[in-house]
Design a protein around this motif. Structure first.
Motif, PDB file in Angstrom:
ATOM      1  N   UNK A 168       0.875  -1.164   0.000  1.00  0.00           N
ATOM      2  CA  UNK A 168       0.000   0.000   0.000  1.00  0.00           C
ATOM      3  C   UNK A 168       0.919   1.223   0.000  1.00  0.00           C
ATOM      4  N   UNK A 169       0.712   2.124  -0.955  1.00  0.00           N
ATOM      5  CA  UNK A 169       1.557   3.312  -1.082  1.00  0.00           C
ATOM      6  C   UNK A 169       0.722   4.549  -0.757  1.00  0.00           C
ATOM      7  N   UNK A 170       1.214   5.349   0.197  1.00  0.00           N
ATOM      8  CA  UNK A 170       0.560   6.608   0.557  1.00  0.00           C
ATOM      9  C   UNK A 170       1.394   7.785   0.070  1.00  0.00           C
ATOM     10  N   UNK A 171       0.694   8.856  -0.290  1.00  0.00           N
ATOM     11  CA  UNK A 171       1.357  10.108  -0.624  1.00  0.00           C
ATOM     12  C   UNK A 171       0.443  11.251  -0.210  1.00  0.00           C
ATOM     13  N   UNK A 172       0.960  12.135   0.640  1.00  0.00           N
ATOM     14  CA  UNK A 172       0.204  13.301   1.111  1.00  0.00           C
ATOM     15  C   UNK A 172      -1.163  12.892   1.664  1.00  0.00           C
ATOM     16  N   UNK A 173      -1.154  11.828   2.441  1.00  0.00           N
ATOM     17  CA  UNK A 173      -2.363  11.395   3.133  1.00  0.00           C
ATOM     18  C   UNK A 173      -3.327  10.567   2.324  1.00  0.00           C
ATOM     19  N   UNK A 174      -3.013  10.292   1.064  1.00  0.00           N
ATOM     20  CA  UNK A 174      -3.929   9.532   0.210  1.00  0.00           C
ATOM     21  C   UNK A 174      -3.279   8.237  -0.272  1.00  0.00           C
ATOM     22  N   UNK A 175      -4.100   7.225  -0.437  1.00  0.00           N
ATOM     23  CA  UNK A 175      -3.614   5.982  -1.029  1.00  0.00           C
ATOM     24  C   UNK A 175      -3.485   6.193  -2.535  1.00  0.00           C
ATOM     25  N   UNK A 176      -2.273   6.005  -3.060  1.00  0.00           N
ATOM     26  CA  UNK A 176      -2.045   6.227  -4.490  1.00  0.00           C
ATOM     27  C   UNK A 176      -1.793   4.929  -5.241  1.00  0.00           C
ATOM     28  N   UNK A 177      -1.554   3.829  -4.525  1.00  0.00           N
ATOM     29  CA  UNK A 177      -1.367   2.531  -5.171  1.00  0.00           C
ATOM     30  C   UNK A 177      -1.550   1.433  -4.137  1.00  0.00           C
ATOM     31  N   UNK A 178      -2.032   0.280  -4.589  1.00  0.00           N
ATOM     32  CA  UNK A 178      -2.185  -0.875  -3.704  1.00  0.00           C
ATOM     33  C   UNK A 178      -2.286  -2.121  -4.555  1.00  0.00           C
ATOM     34  N   UNK A 179      -1.758  -3.228  -4.043  1.00  0.00           N
ATOM     35  CA  UNK A 179      -1.826  -4.499  -4.750  1.00  0.00           C
ATOM     36  C   UNK A 179      -0.587  -5.322  -4.478  1.00  0.00           C
ATOM     37  N   UNK A 180      -0.470  -6.465  -5.145  1.00  0.00           N
ATOM     38  CA  UNK A 180       0.747  -7.256  -5.037  1.00  0.00           C
ATOM     39  C   UNK A 180       1.856  -6.578  -5.828  1.00  0.00           C
ATOM     40  N   UNK A 181       3.098  -6.995  -5.566  1.00  0.00           N
ATOM     41  CA  UNK A 181       4.220  -6.426  -6.307  1.00  0.00           C
ATOM     42  C   UNK A 181       4.028  -6.665  -7.799  1.00  0.00           C
ATOM     43  N   UNK A 182       3.593  -7.882  -8.164  1.00  0.00           N
ATOM     44  CA  UNK A 182       3.384  -8.206  -9.584  1.00  0.00           C
ATOM     45  C   UNK A 182       2.303  -7.327 -10.195  1.00  0.00           C
ATOM     46  N   UNK A 183       1.215  -7.133  -9.459  1.00  0.00           N
ATOM     47  CA  UNK A 183       0.132  -6.290  -9.978  1.00  0.00           C
ATOM     48  C   UNK A 183       0.607  -4.861 -10.205  1.00  0.00           C
ATOM     49  N   UNK A 184       1.377  -4.334  -9.274  1.00  0.00           N
ATOM     50  CA  UNK A 184       1.851  -2.966  -9.412  1.00  0.00           C
ATOM     51  C   UNK A 184       2.868  -2.839 -10.547  1.00  0.00           C
ATOM     52  N   UNK A 185       3.694  -3.860 -10.701  1.00  0.00           N
ATOM     53  CA  UNK A 185       4.672  -3.834 -11.792  1.00  0.00           C
ATOM     54  C   UNK A 185       3.986  -3.892 -13.156  1.00  0.00           C
ATOM     55  N   UNK A 186       2.879  -4.636 -13.227  1.00  0.00           N
ATOM     56  CA  UNK A 186       2.187  -4.804 -14.508  1.00  0.00           C
ATOM     57  C   UNK A 186       1.205  -3.681 -14.804  1.00  0.00           C
ATOM     58  N   UNK A 187       0.950  -2.826 -13.806  1.00  0.00           N
ATOM     59  CA  UNK A 187      -0.084  -1.802 -13.967  1.00  0.00           C
ATOM     60  C   UNK A 187       0.387  -0.608 -14.798  1.00  0.00           C
ATOM     61  N   UNK A 188       1.679  -0.411 -14.862  1.00  0.00           N
ATOM     62  CA  UNK A 188       2.195   0.754 -15.575  1.00  0.00           C
ATOM     63  C   UNK A 188       2.243   0.540 -17.079  1.00  0.00           C
ATOM     64  N   UNK A 189       2.770   1.526 -17.768  1.00  0.00           N
ATOM     65  CA  UNK A 189       2.930   1.451 -19.224  1.00  0.00           C
ATOM     66  C   UNK A 189       3.984   0.387 -19.545  1.00  0.00           C
ATOM     67  N   UNK A 190       3.671  -0.570 -20.428  1.00  0.00           N
ATOM     68  CA  UNK A 190       4.631  -1.650 -20.737  1.00  0.00           C
ATOM     69  C   UNK A 190       5.932  -1.123 -21.335  1.00  0.00           C
ATOM     70  N   UNK A 191       7.048  -1.713 -20.899  1.00  0.00           N
ATOM     71  CA  UNK A 191       8.361  -1.387 -21.448  1.00  0.00           C
ATOM     72  C   UNK A 191       9.023  -2.673 -21.935  1.00  0.00           C
ATOM     73  N   UNK A 192       9.777  -2.566 -23.011  1.00  0.00           N
ATOM     74  CA  UNK A 192      10.445  -3.723 -23.593  1.00  0.00           C
ATOM     75  C   UNK A 192      11.886  -3.367 -23.953  1.00  0.00           C
ATOM     76  N   UNK A 193      12.755  -4.346 -23.777  1.00  0.00           N
ATOM     77  CA  UNK A 193      14.143  -4.189 -24.220  1.00  0.00           C
ATOM     78  C   UNK A 193      14.360  -5.093 -25.429  1.00  0.00           C
ATOM     79  N   UNK A 194      14.925  -4.514 -26.474  1.00  0.00           N
ATOM     80  CA  UNK A 194      15.214  -5.229 -27.708  1.00  0.00           C
ATOM     81  C   UNK A 194      16.712  -5.166 -27.964  1.00  0.00           C
ATOM     82  N   UNK A 195      17.331  -6.323 -28.179  1.00  0.00           N
ATOM     83  CA  UNK A 195      18.755  -6.384 -28.507  1.00  0.00           C
ATOM     84  C   UNK A 195      18.894  -7.062 -29.866  1.00  0.00           C
TER      85      UNK A 195
END
Length: 293
Positions: free
Chosen positions: A200-227
């Motif tokens: 659970x992540x708080x910022x300035x008194x408000x909950x700004x994120x919550x979930x499992x580590x995997x859920x939070x990692x997958x919730x953002x904009x997808x990033x890919x590395x190409x070699x």
């Protein structure tokens, strides 16, 4: 199950906790993170009844929490509450008796925990004679006596050396295996990421994120590395992608339009060798910075 629903606390015109809601499921470790002044300690104090609640409620086992419920919780406050000029064994036994343990049972349990945390030979020492790390060990022992129905721990790992952290983690895992919900705050994000089932992540008194580590990692904009086998500069010309980093044959991109990554890999394979194409999931520190920005 411990449920926090729309908790709000104001100090004059300042809203320290602003309609915060989250759950602490049984048998799981929930990490509570946020910067100084984010509202973590105030929330914990409301859960434990140390501070009054302006709005919202705390539920335990699906009903409003009571004073008797809170007496079964293990609580480690931000301001440590043991007596500096008393022997550690005597005061820990006293704390355990206050929580309902018989003296003989309490003494046995305290001795066992002191041994476990490397303090078995210092039972007669006054708390003030111990190092800050060892004082923290004693505070931890006080919070888990007797076996708690839930654990609410405010910065329990602060000041602990790696061996003490391992002992603390082993102890907490024993409780979660028995179905005890654990909520703890910490500024050590690497430790939180390693230990916690939920965040659970708080910022300035408000909950700004919550979930499992995997859920939070997958919730953002997808990033890919190409070699590639050759230069990757052509990736800059593809639509639907933001190039975050480009170094010769290696490129890190962020997907701005759904499906753009499929076009990327198709184009890459048509141009030659592809050595790597992998999704890059952010570390907890990145998630935290983005959530609290």
């Amino acid at each position: 199950m411990l449920e926090i629903r729309e908790l709000t606390r104001r100090f004059g015109e300042n809203t320290a906790v602003d309609h915060v809601s989250f759950e602490v499921p049984p048998g799981l470790m929930t990490g509570f993170v946020g910067g100084n002044g984010a509202g973590k300690t105030t929330t914990m104090r409301m859960v434990m009844g140390v501070l009054g609640i302006d709005e919202g409620e705390v539920l335990w086992q699906g009903r409003p929490i009571t004073r008797l419920d809170r007496r079964t919780f293990g609580y480690m406050p931000e301001e440590r509450g043991l007596y500096p000029k008393q022997p550690i064994l005597d005061q820990l036994v006293y704390v355990a008796q206050l929580k309902g343990m018989e003296r003989t049972e309490a003494r046995s349990a305290v001795q066992e925990l002191l041994e476990r945390f490397g303090l078995g030979e210092r039972t007669k020492d006054h708390l003030e004679k111990l190092s800050l790390g060892n004082q923290q060990r004693v505070q931890i022992i006080a919070s888990v006596l007797p076996k708690p129905a839930a654990l609410i721990l405010d910065e329990p790992f602060s000041g602990l050396d790696p061996l003490a952290v391992d002992s603390m983690v082993d102890l907490l895992r024993e409780y979660t295996r028995d179905g005890v919900p654990v909520l703890f705050s910490s500024h050590q994000l690497d430790l939180v990421e390693r230990l916690c089932d939920r965040l659970v992540v708080l910022s300035q008194g408000r909950r700004v994120a919550a979930g499992t580590v995997s859920e939070l990692r997958d919730a953002g904009v997808p990033r890919f590395r190409l070699v590639l086998g050759g230069d990757a500069g052509w990736v800059r010309d593809l639509g639907g992608l933001d190039v975050l980093d480009l170094d010769g044959s290696s490129v890190l991109v962020e997907v701005a339009e759904d499906g753009a990554e499929q076009h990327l890999i198709a184009e890459a394979t048509s141009r030659g060798a592809v050595h790597e194409f992998v999704r890059v999931r952010p570390a907890l520190s990145e998630i935290y910075r983005e959530a609290t920005a």
